[in-house]
Design an enzyme around this catalytic site. Structure first.
Site, mmCIF file in Angstrom:
data_model
loop_
_atom_site.group_PDB
_atom_site.id
_atom_site.type_symbol
_atom_site.label_atom_id
_atom_site.label_comp_id
_atom_site.label_asym_id
_atom_site.label_seq_id
_atom_site.Cartn_x
_atom_site.Cartn_y
_atom_site.Cartn_z
ATOM 1 C CE LYS A 137 -1.640 2.279 3.295
ATOM 2 N NZ LYS A 137 -2.244 2.857 4.399
ATOM 3 C CB CYS A 205 -18.972 4.690 0.206
ATOM 4 S SG CYS A 205 -19.219 2.800 -0.033
ATOM 5 C CB CYS A 212 -27.067 4.141 0.657
ATOM 6 S SG CYS A 212 -25.711 2.954 0.779
ATOM 7 C CB CYS A 215 -24.393 7.489 -2.293
ATOM 8 S SG CYS A 215 -23.337 6.887 -3.424
#
Ligand code: SF4
Length: 233
Positions: A137, A205, A212, A215
């Site tokens: 990462k 999110c 939601c 969104c």
């Protein structure tokens, strides 16, 4: 306040490129993730991007940013960081998570950069992975943000979670997600997947109660694995 999803979704996966394009527009009004801010403010200084990414593991963005700036005010380059004692580094980076381990890794990484890389941050995945505390990462994000690589995908917890919610991948671990994303995402989006999904993940999110109801993807997102949505005021 939350509400449970009453009906399991059977929607198909979201299309990768159009979704990333929509998110790219939607995130313009949102605050950038800490590493992107440090990359911008330091004009892509690879050392500062690498160090702040190491600090960011398991740590909230605001804490990462403040700790990074405290550290860079005293140690803006590998040589000055290598000269600090571990306890001084601990005090400067506190309260990032695992600050004691991170202080040890930072000092050793700085020492290696000075000794083996002439004080510069290496620009290959293999070389970055030889540094203490640097995993895929951190290496991928350093290559993307500091080296402007277009050949890497950086997968953190946000990217892993959201790529699975979208149905792009079906994976259990971030490294599996990274491998799967190279297969399903068009190459031109590889470098920006992290910026788009991390920003969306921090603001909308979210891990436990995704928002939601506010969104832009609510009508089509398959919401795989989402069992409760956050209530939108
Ligand atoms: S917030 Fe909900 S609708 Fe939006 S991407 Fe996440 S799971 Fe899908």
């Amino acid at each position: 306040m939350v509400r449970a999803l009453s009906v399991p979704t059977l929607r198909p996966p979201l299309p990768v490129a159009p979704t990333l394009k929509r998110l790219g527009v939607a995130i313009r009004s949102l605050e950038l993730p800490a590493i992107e801010k440090i990359g911008e403010e330091s004009m892509g200084d690879a050392f500062q991007v690498l160090v702040s990414t190491m600090l960011s593991a398991q740590t909230k963005d605001a804490v990462t940013l403040a700790s990074s700036l405290r550290l860079f005010a005293v140690a803006p380059d590998p040589a000055s960081l290598a000269r600090l004692t571990t306890s001084r580094i601990e005090k400067l980076i506190y309260p990032v998570s695992f600050y004691r381990n991170k202080a040890v890794h930072l000092k050793e990484t700085a020492r290696i950069l000075v000794r083996d890389f002439a004080g510069a941050v290496p620009t290959t995945m293999d070389a970055l992975l030889t540094l203490p505390g640097v995993g895929r990462k951190t290496a991928n994000l350093t290559l993307i943000v500091a080296c402007r690589s277009r050949d890497n995908i950086c997968v953190d917890t946000h990217v892993h979670r959201i790529a699975n919610r979208f149905g792009w991948v079906r994976t259990r671990m971030p490294e599996q997600t990274e491998r799967a994303l190279y297969e399903v995402a068009p190459r031109r989006w590889w470098a920006t997947i992290n910026l788009h999904l991390v920003t969306w993940g921090q603001h909308v999110c979210k891990p436990v109660f995704p928002q939601c109801g506010r969104c832009i993807l609510n009508d089509t997102c398959p919401k795989i694995g989402v069992v409760r949505e956050g209530r939108v005021a």
